[in-house]
Every structure is written in C-alpha cells, then in structure tokens.
Scaffold this motif. Sequence first.
Motif, PDB file in Angstrom:
ATOM      1  N   ASP A   1       0.842  -1.193   0.000  1.00 24.95           N
ATOM      2  CA  ASP A   1       0.000   0.000   0.000  1.00 24.95           C
ATOM      3  C   ASP A   1       0.875   1.239   0.000  1.00 24.95           C
ATOM      4  N   VAL A   2       0.381   2.319  -0.620  1.00 23.69           N
ATOM      5  CA  VAL A   2       0.964   3.631  -0.364  1.00 23.69           C
ATOM      6  C   VAL A   2       0.376   4.071   0.966  1.00 23.69           C
ATOM      7  N   GLU A   3       1.159   3.921   1.997  1.00 24.87           N
ATOM      8  CA  GLU A   3       0.705   4.153   3.365  1.00 24.87           C
ATOM      9  C   GLU A   3       0.828   5.625   3.746  1.00 24.87           C
ATOM     10  N   HIS A   4      -0.214   6.157   4.372  1.00 25.87           N
ATOM     11  CA  HIS A   4      -0.161   7.503   4.937  1.00 25.87           C
ATOM     12  C   HIS A   4       0.342   7.375   6.375  1.00 25.87           C
ATOM     13  N   TYR A   5       1.592   7.746   6.581  1.00 24.80           N
ATOM     14  CA  TYR A   5       2.175   7.638   7.927  1.00 24.80           C
ATOM     15  C   TYR A   5       1.324   8.395   8.946  1.00 24.80           C
ATOM     16  N   ARG A   6       1.041   9.661   8.667  1.00 22.43           N
ATOM     17  CA  ARG A   6       0.032  10.376   9.460  1.00 22.43           C
ATOM     18  C   ARG A   6      -1.317  10.113   8.797  1.00 22.43           C
ATOM     19  N   PRO A   7      -2.238   9.478   9.515  1.00 19.83           N
ATOM     20  CA  PRO A   7      -3.489   9.032   8.882  1.00 19.83           C
ATOM     21  C   PRO A   7      -4.258  10.183   8.250  1.00 19.83           C
ATOM     22  N   LYS A   8      -4.710   9.968   7.040  1.00 21.36           N
ATOM     23  CA  LYS A   8      -5.443  11.019   6.325  1.00 21.36           C
ATOM     24  C   LYS A   8      -6.772  11.335   6.994  1.00 21.36           C
ATOM     25  N   SER A   9      -7.311  10.395   7.768  1.00 21.02           N
ATOM     26  CA  SER A   9      -8.557  10.661   8.484  1.00 21.02           C
ATOM     27  C   SER A   9      -8.371  11.686   9.595  1.00 21.02           C
ATOM     28  N   ARG A  10      -7.131  11.829  10.084  1.00 21.54           N
ATOM     29  CA  ARG A  10      -6.846  12.750  11.189  1.00 21.54           C
ATOM     30  C   ARG A  10      -6.008  13.942  10.732  1.00 21.54           C
ATOM     31  N   TYR A  11      -5.291  13.782   9.624  1.00 19.30           N
ATOM     32  CA  TYR A  11      -4.453  14.840   9.056  1.00 19.30           C
ATOM     33  C   TYR A  11      -4.897  15.030   7.606  1.00 19.30           C
ATOM     34  N   TRP A  12      -6.094  15.545   7.435  1.00 22.99           N
ATOM     35  CA  TRP A  12      -6.685  15.624   6.097  1.00 22.99           C
ATOM     36  C   TRP A  12      -5.831  16.414   5.117  1.00 22.99           C
ATOM     37  N   TRP A  13      -5.135  17.439   5.623  1.00 21.04           N
ATOM     38  CA  TRP A  13      -4.352  18.308   4.745  1.00 21.04           C
ATOM     39  C   TRP A  13      -3.069  17.638   4.246  1.00 21.04           C
ATOM     40  N   LEU A  14      -2.736  16.461   4.789  1.00 21.46           N
ATOM     41  CA  LEU A  14      -1.557  15.719   4.342  1.00 21.46           C
ATOM     42  C   LEU A  14      -1.931  14.504   3.495  1.00 21.46           C
ATOM     43  N   ALA A  15      -3.183  14.435   3.069  1.00 20.04           N
ATOM     44  CA  ALA A  15      -3.634  13.280   2.287  1.00 20.04           C
ATOM     45  C   ALA A  15      -2.857  13.121   0.991  1.00 20.04           C
ATOM     46  N   TYR A  16      -2.438  14.247   0.392  1.00 19.12           N
ATOM     47  CA  TYR A  16      -1.716  14.193  -0.869  1.00 19.12           C
ATOM     48  C   TYR A  16      -0.278  14.690  -0.725  1.00 19.12           C
ATOM     49  N   CYS A  17       0.250  14.537   0.482  1.00 14.57           N
ATOM     50  CA  CYS A  17       1.615  14.984   0.810  1.00 14.57           C
ATOM     51  C   CYS A  17       2.605  13.857   0.542  1.00 14.57           C
ATOM     52  N   TYR A  18       3.529  14.073  -0.371  1.00 11.86           N
ATOM     53  CA  TYR A  18       4.491  13.034  -0.744  1.00 11.86           C
ATOM     54  C   TYR A  18       5.343  12.596   0.440  1.00 11.86           C
ATOM     55  N   ASP A  19       5.733  13.526   1.300  1.00  4.42           N
ATOM     56  CA  ASP A  19       6.591  13.184   2.429  1.00  4.42           C
ATOM     57  C   ASP A  19       5.826  12.489   3.552  1.00  4.42           C
ATOM     58  N   ASN A  20       4.542  12.278   3.368  1.00  7.32           N
ATOM     59  CA  ASN A  20       3.752  11.502   4.323  1.00  7.32           C
ATOM     60  C   ASN A  20       3.564  10.065   3.862  1.00  7.32           C
ATOM     61  N   TYR A  21       4.177   9.701   2.730  1.00  4.13           N
ATOM     62  CA  TYR A  21       3.968   8.377   2.156  1.00  4.13           C
ATOM     63  C   TYR A  21       5.158   7.463   2.413  1.00  4.13           C
ATOM     64  N   LEU A  22       4.858   6.187   2.554  1.00  2.23           N
ATOM     65  CA  LEU A  22       5.851   5.119   2.473  1.00  2.23           C
ATOM     66  C   LEU A  22       5.126   3.855   2.038  1.00  2.23           C
ATOM     67  N   ILE A  23       5.883   2.826   1.699  1.00  4.00           N
ATOM     68  CA  ILE A  23       5.277   1.559   1.295  1.00  4.00           C
ATOM     69  C   ILE A  23       5.113   0.671   2.518  1.00  4.00           C
ATOM     70  N   SER A  24       3.907   0.150   2.667  1.00  2.88           N
ATOM     71  CA  SER A  24       3.616  -0.772   3.760  1.00  2.88           C
ATOM     72  C   SER A  24       2.849  -1.963   3.216  1.00  2.88           C
ATOM     73  N   CYS A  25       3.086  -3.129   3.801  1.00  2.00           N
ATOM     74  CA  CYS A  25       2.242  -4.264   3.450  1.00  2.00           C
ATOM     75  C   CYS A  25       0.846  -4.029   4.022  1.00  2.00           C
ATOM     76  N   GLN A  26      -0.135  -4.703   3.472  1.00  2.00           N
ATOM     77  CA  GLN A  26      -1.508  -4.501   3.902  1.00  2.00           C
ATOM     78  C   GLN A  26      -1.735  -4.931   5.342  1.00  2.00           C
ATOM     79  N   LEU A  27      -0.963  -5.902   5.821  1.00  2.00           N
ATOM     80  CA  LEU A  27      -1.134  -6.348   7.200  1.00  2.00           C
ATOM     81  C   LEU A  27      -0.675  -5.273   8.175  1.00  2.00           C
TER      82      LEU A  27
END
Length: 292
Positions: free
Chosen positions: A80-106
């Motif tokens: 997954d393209v994981e949102h390190y800071r959850p987009k549900s709580r940090y809506w303004w970082l939903a499309y922030c590249y520096d908030n992304y990393l790769i995570s397995c679905q588990l």
Amino acid sequence: MIRLRRSRSKTDIRANFHGQKKRTFEKELLSNQRRIRRGEIQKHTFNSNYWKPAKEQLLVETDGKCAYCEAPTSVVAFGDVEHYRPKSRYWWLAYCYDNYLISCQLCNQRFKRDNFPIQNRKMRSPIIRRNTTDAFIASKAGTIAPNPLNQDEVDDFTREHKQERPFLLNPYFDDPVEYFAWRADDVLREVEVTPNSENFQVEVIVNTENPGVESIAAASIQYYGLNRMELRVGRYDIYHKYRVFKTTLEDDRIRPETQERNINAIERMKTPGAPFAGMIRYFDELFSVSGR
C-alpha cells in the motif's frame, strides 16, 4: 525496519506531488474542508488515484519490502501507499508526498490503521471556516504540504514532525538501529523484535488513546504488528540460515573458498534488499562484539 532515504530527484517524484497538480489537489482539500464546516458534507472523500503514482518510486526505495516489517510485499500482501500520518486525522496531508511510504496490507490495514499516538501537540491544520473565501483558498493551495523538491519546505516539515514527537517510527525520519533489538528462541523457532532499552528508553506515554505503552519502540512494535506469528517464524528461517553461515566460519577446517562464500552470503543478507536485513545486521554486530 531499516533506515530509508527519499530521493529528491525530479525524475523520481511524479508530477502529482509538485507544481500545478499539487495546487489543484490541495485546493480540492481546502474546499472540501470548507464544505464540512458548512455542514454540506460530513467528511473528506479522498482520491487514491492522486497518490498511486508514488508507489513505483517508494517500492524502489524499500527494495520491494514493507517499510515497517521488512517482509517482501509480494509475499505478505501487495504493498500500500501508506499515509504515515493518517489522512482521516491529518486531512491536509492526504496528498503529501513526504507523508507516504510503502507498507504491506497487514501492517497498514490490520494493525496500524488510523492509530497515531504522539507526545506533544498535534500539527496545526490549515484554518478553514464556513465563511472562508475562494480567494483565500486559492492563495493557500499548494502551501499546506511541503513541495518534495523544495528542501527548505522539506526541512520545515521535518522540524514539525520532530516537534510533534510521534510514538510510531518512520524509517525516513528515524534510524531503527537506535530503537530495536531482536531475540531468537531456538525452542519455539521464532525471532521476536524488542525495544533496545540499553540504547533508548523514554517515559511512559501519557495519552488516553494509548495507556501503558512505555517506549517508542514498544508502540511501533504494537501498532505495526511487528511480532505477529508469521513474522516471528519468517525471521527465524532467515536467522537460522545466518547462524549456519556464521557457525561454519568458526570452523578452522573449512576451505578458504567455502569461507569466502559464507562471508559473501552474510553480507548479502545485510543488504537493503534482503528480507529482515535489520535483524541480520543486529545479530552480526552482536556476535562480532561478543565473539560468538
């Protein structure tokens, strides 16, 4: 988990995350936040097509592994393209590249989900009211998340990250070597990750969402599910191979060419693309110091 480095090359960062597209996506976020304030909608609806283009480069930077558990994403689940800071709580970082990393679905969907315990005050969101003007939204669009090609903005975002003091490690910001140790159990044939308490220990978290978690390492282990059964067993398989190579090297009777092959095999197990490289690096350092 091992330290990761983010490329700042324009050829590696897709156009969705800087320039006009970034401004357009952020304007949409700001406009929807105003609609929430006006009672027109209840919550943000995010467009996954905006962040999907990040996946290819993020997989390159993790060598195809989950940034949290270090298992190959093709084995444990598609990444997954994981949102390190959850987009549900940090809506303004939903499309922030520096908030992304790769995570397995588990790690992402089963364990971390929307959890994000912090020690200090939460990052401040853009102030949007029901009467915020279109002109103000237009002026703010493109500025609510850092431009990944602008080092000054990235540095500011990094400072905000450190001020918030999250309890969940991010290998782009943090060096996991400072936080984690591993413990092998030859009876159960498992390897468990534990806090590296000799090197790093923090106070008990005072957080109503997260009572009783005693360290950043412990919180990360808990909320990323780093000691789930399949990981403990999978780590042991790799650890056992390492011990075979290491033990063979201690035998004075082995031929030089066999010794060289074993040394090279261990070095390959420590490379960034190897499964559970952080664990192997830890044990190789431990056994080298102890002489075991």
